[in-house]
Structures are given as structure tokens and as C-alpha cells.
Design a protein around this motif. Sequence first.
Motif, PDB file in Angstrom:
ATOM      1  N   UNK A  61       0.819  -1.217   0.465  1.00 25.49           N
ATOM      2  CA  UNK A  61      -0.002   0.014   0.127  1.00 25.49           C
ATOM      3  C   UNK A  61       0.996   0.760  -0.140  1.00 25.49           C
ATOM      4  N   UNK A  62       0.322   2.395  -1.135  1.00 25.16           N
ATOM      5  CA  UNK A  62       0.727   4.056  -0.672  1.00 25.16           C
ATOM      6  C   UNK A  62       0.199   4.691  -0.521  1.00 25.16           C
ATOM      7  N   UNK A  63       0.675   5.670   0.499  1.00 19.73           N
ATOM      8  CA  UNK A  63      -0.212   6.807   0.883  1.00 19.73           C
ATOM      9  C   UNK A  63       1.372   7.774   0.384  1.00 19.73           C
ATOM     10  N   UNK A  64      -0.139   9.289   0.600  1.00 21.69           N
ATOM     11  CA  UNK A  64       0.512  10.558  -0.032  1.00 21.69           C
ATOM     12  C   UNK A  64       1.947  11.038   0.515  1.00 21.69           C
ATOM     13  N   UNK A  65       1.990  12.607   0.672  1.00 15.24           N
ATOM     14  CA  UNK A  65       2.634  13.011   1.262  1.00 15.24           C
ATOM     15  C   UNK A  65       2.271  13.677   2.582  1.00 15.24           C
ATOM     16  N   UNK A 100       8.225  10.386   2.855  1.00 19.09           N
ATOM     17  CA  UNK A 100       7.731  11.782   4.516  1.00 19.09           C
ATOM     18  C   UNK A 100       8.593  12.987   3.482  1.00 19.09           C
ATOM     19  N   UNK A 101       7.974  14.094   3.371  1.00 19.90           N
ATOM     20  CA  UNK A 101       8.283  15.441   3.020  1.00 19.90           C
ATOM     21  C   UNK A 101       8.581  16.404   4.426  1.00 19.90           C
ATOM     22  N   UNK A 102      10.200  16.188   5.448  1.00 20.17           N
ATOM     23  CA  UNK A 102      10.376  16.635   5.923  1.00 20.17           C
ATOM     24  C   UNK A 102      11.835  16.618   6.441  1.00 20.17           C
ATOM     25  N   UNK A 103      12.448  17.886   6.487  1.00 19.16           N
ATOM     26  CA  UNK A 103      13.788  17.008   7.377  1.00 19.16           C
ATOM     27  C   UNK A 103      13.735  16.704   8.795  1.00 19.16           C
ATOM     28  N   UNK A 104      14.311  15.244   9.373  1.00 18.97           N
ATOM     29  CA  UNK A 104      14.659  15.049  10.515  1.00 18.97           C
ATOM     30  C   UNK A 104      15.139  15.832  11.580  1.00 18.97           C
ATOM     31  N   UNK A 105      14.795  16.881  12.436  1.00 16.36           N
ATOM     32  CA  UNK A 105      15.586  17.454  12.846  1.00 16.36           C
ATOM     33  C   UNK A 105      14.336  18.532  13.865  1.00 16.36           C
ATOM     34  N   UNK A 106      15.455  18.911  14.949  1.00 19.94           N
ATOM     35  CA  UNK A 106      14.602  20.034  15.686  1.00 19.94           C
ATOM     36  C   UNK A 106      15.606  20.945  15.884  1.00 19.94           C
ATOM     37  N   UNK A 107      16.708  21.096  14.780  1.00 26.46           N
ATOM     38  CA  UNK A 107      17.788  22.630  14.871  1.00 26.46           C
ATOM     39  C   UNK A 107      17.654  23.000  13.323  1.00 26.46           C
ATOM     40  N   UNK A 108      19.204  23.263  13.134  1.00 27.04           N
ATOM     41  CA  UNK A 108      19.434  23.463  11.690  1.00 27.04           C
ATOM     42  C   UNK A 108      19.494  24.995  10.901  1.00 27.04           C
ATOM     43  N   UNK A 109      19.605  25.471  10.313  1.00 29.51           N
ATOM     44  CA  UNK A 109      18.931  26.482   9.744  1.00 29.51           C
ATOM     45  C   UNK A 109      18.308  26.459   8.257  1.00 29.51           C
ATOM     46  N   UNK A 110      16.874  27.242   8.099  1.00 30.25           N
ATOM     47  CA  UNK A 110      15.821  26.602   7.047  1.00 30.25           C
ATOM     48  C   UNK A 110      16.050  27.427   6.078  1.00 30.25           C
ATOM     49  N   UNK A 141      11.435  17.613  -2.590  1.00 32.44           N
ATOM     50  CA  UNK A 141      12.042  19.008  -1.995  1.00 32.44           C
ATOM     51  C   UNK A 141      11.404  20.131  -0.883  1.00 32.44           C
ATOM     52  N   UNK A 142      12.087  19.037   0.098  1.00 36.02           N
ATOM     53  CA  UNK A 142      11.618  19.217   1.531  1.00 36.02           C
ATOM     54  C   UNK A 142      12.396  18.376   2.274  1.00 36.02           C
ATOM     55  N   UNK A 143      12.929  17.338   1.729  1.00 36.65           N
ATOM     56  CA  UNK A 143      13.781  16.951   2.807  1.00 36.65           C
ATOM     57  C   UNK A 143      14.910  17.089   3.220  1.00 36.65           C
ATOM     58  N   UNK A 144      15.828  18.327   2.505  1.00 33.95           N
ATOM     59  CA  UNK A 144      17.166  18.727   2.876  1.00 33.95           C
ATOM     60  C   UNK A 144      16.806  20.515   3.381  1.00 33.95           C
ATOM     61  N   UNK A 145      15.187  20.946   4.351  1.00 28.44           N
ATOM     62  CA  UNK A 145      15.245  22.002   4.097  1.00 28.44           C
ATOM     63  C   UNK A 145      15.769  22.797   4.789  1.00 28.44           C
TER      64      UNK A 145
END
Length: 364
Positions: A61-65, A100-110, A141-145
Motif C-alpha cells: 500500500x502507498x499513501x501520499x505526502x 516523508x516530506x520533511x527534514x528530521x531535525x529540531x535544529x538546523x538552518x532553514x 523538495x523538503x527533505x533538506x529544508x
Amino acid sequence: MRLPRALPLFAVVAAVASLAACSSSGSPEQGKDPQAKQVDRQTAASPTEKPTPQRRPYTISFGGDVHFEGGLRSRLADPRTALGPIASVLRRSDLTMVNLETAITTGGTPAPGKQFTFRAPASAFTALKAAGVDVVSMANNHGMDYMESGLADSLAAIRRSRFPVVGIGKDAAEAYKPFRRTVNGNRVAIIGATQVLDAEFIQSWTATADKGGLASAKDEASLLRAVRQARRNSDTVIVHLHWGTEMQKCPNQAQLSLAPKLVKAGADVIVGGHAHILLGSGYLDNAYVNYGMGNFVFYNSNPATTGRTGVLTLTINGRKVMKDSWTPATIQGGVPVPMTGAARTRAVADWKALRSCAGLSARP
């Protein structure tokens, strides 16, 4: 009566030995039952020899974003229920995958200049696993936000959680590396890549031989090479892509150009998303293609467009996609809620009608 003359001792010994030999080498009916004989054959087999499993159909099975930004962040307070009622659908299949359309982090620079940047804590992996998701792609296009430091955090979170992720890595080899699992005797390989990258980030976000990043479908040669390599030792090759044009109901030229190349390289299934809306699904020759899964766990949705979602389930045996089915849902409070009754029936018909502009068939 005349008594027989006594036999010599050596003759007696020979006769006894002959009798014993006959008893031990006789047919099963004469000394050993068939079941015992079978046990002997199994025991005699090499201890390292493994029987070849019989291949039979499996479901995926597949789900979207998916992201956990904004109001969705609070759902991670209880990861067991974060995806809501759609989890009961996701858990039914042998394998389940989302983007999974997101970076997995609580820090970093946008990322500089980006209007929307998504990030989530590592508990996102816990939530996905609890909902029945087995693997995700972070090639989008959000994996390295959150740029290089966010990438480092994401890769560290993946290692710690041991949650299967494709499309991202410390270098190109890792980013294009497929997720592998044997299901019902089928050796399944899943590759993730993105055809959508902001022009100013293509170079900095793309994984190379000596730099971390995302698997890029813009580098067609690398993607096709990964598919051909997976084809050599897999029964089913699946490519998950981030592709399409936002809010455009039909596949764009880049999608229409890439799909047949992937099929020729050996892909059996191609599934993707990005456009925020549903696009057509169906067969391209003997392969199965989905041009757009739409939003899935997403904070922003319009009930008539971006809020329409669902779960695509394929039944596969080896290279043959035997069946597709669509479980329609609507996004409510950021999570998909399965539809029922007449609304469900209409939604399935609407989903099937989307393939009319996709150049795909209802059957192989």
C-alpha cells in the motif's frame, strides 16, 4: 528319521550375516515405513541447504505526502495514534510506504529564500511505524529544508531509529540504494528519487560520490543505473518518485518522458506525488504507474481538491501487478479519514477517471 549333518561354523556365520543384510536393505514395507525414510532423506541433506520458498502474491500500500508541521506537530505527543483512523488501512498490507516530506531535525538552518520549510522530530519515525508504515522516501523538495546540518541530523535519526528510508544518504551510493525485503517469497526492491528540486538547491541538495544529499531523478543516468542493478537480483522493482506540477491534474512532460525509461530499465511499479492533488494510475505496458498520490498527512487541505486522498493497494506476484484497489479518504484535522457509503463509491469512480489524461490503461 535321518538328522541333517551339522554345518561348518563358517557357513553358519555367513548365513546369519546374509540374513541381516537382507533385513537392513529391504523395501519400506519390509523393515521401515515411508515416513521414516523421508526423515532419513531430510537428515542426509546438507545442513546449510535452504529450501527455495514458494513465491505467492503479496500486497503493498502507498499513501501520499506526509509531514508533521504546524498544527500536526501536536499529534506526535502520542505517536501511537498520530496518523489517525487511516492506520487501520495501512496495517492490512504486507508492505506500506509513504513520502516523508520533511527534514528530521529540531535544529538546523532553514533553506534561504524558501517560503515553506518543514521539519519534525525523530518521533515521526515512531508514529509512522506505529501506523503500519514499513518504509518512506525522503527524496523530495523538503527533505533538506534545513540544509547540511539538517541532513546530518536526519541521517543520524535514521541510524538510531533503524527505520527504513530511501532516497537520502551520506553519498550517492546510499541515496540510490534500494530498500529490500522478501515478502511471500518475492524479493522486493524499492528505490526513491526526486524529480522536483528548486533550481537554486539542485547542486547543494543532490547526493554525489563524496557528498551527502538526495537521490535526484534529474540525474536520469544514475537513477536508471540503480533500477537496472536492482533488476538483476529482485523479483519486484519499485521506484518511488517525487514528481509532477503542483495543482496540475495531468502528468507533465517530465513525468511522461521518465516513466517509460524506468519501465525499460526494469521497473515494475512507479508511484509518486508532489502535486498536492490526485493524478491518474494504471498500466503502462505490463508495469504499473501512479502519477500522483496527493497529500496524505498534511496541514493544509481543501475538501474539493487538496483534501482528497486515499491509499493505493497493489497485489503483486513477481513482476506481475495482478490488481489495484483504491481506498478513498478525506483529510480532516490534517489526517486521512476513510470514506464510506455512497461517497466512497463516487470517490473510487472519480479516481479511476483520472487516468484518462495520463495515457494509462485499466489493465496490462
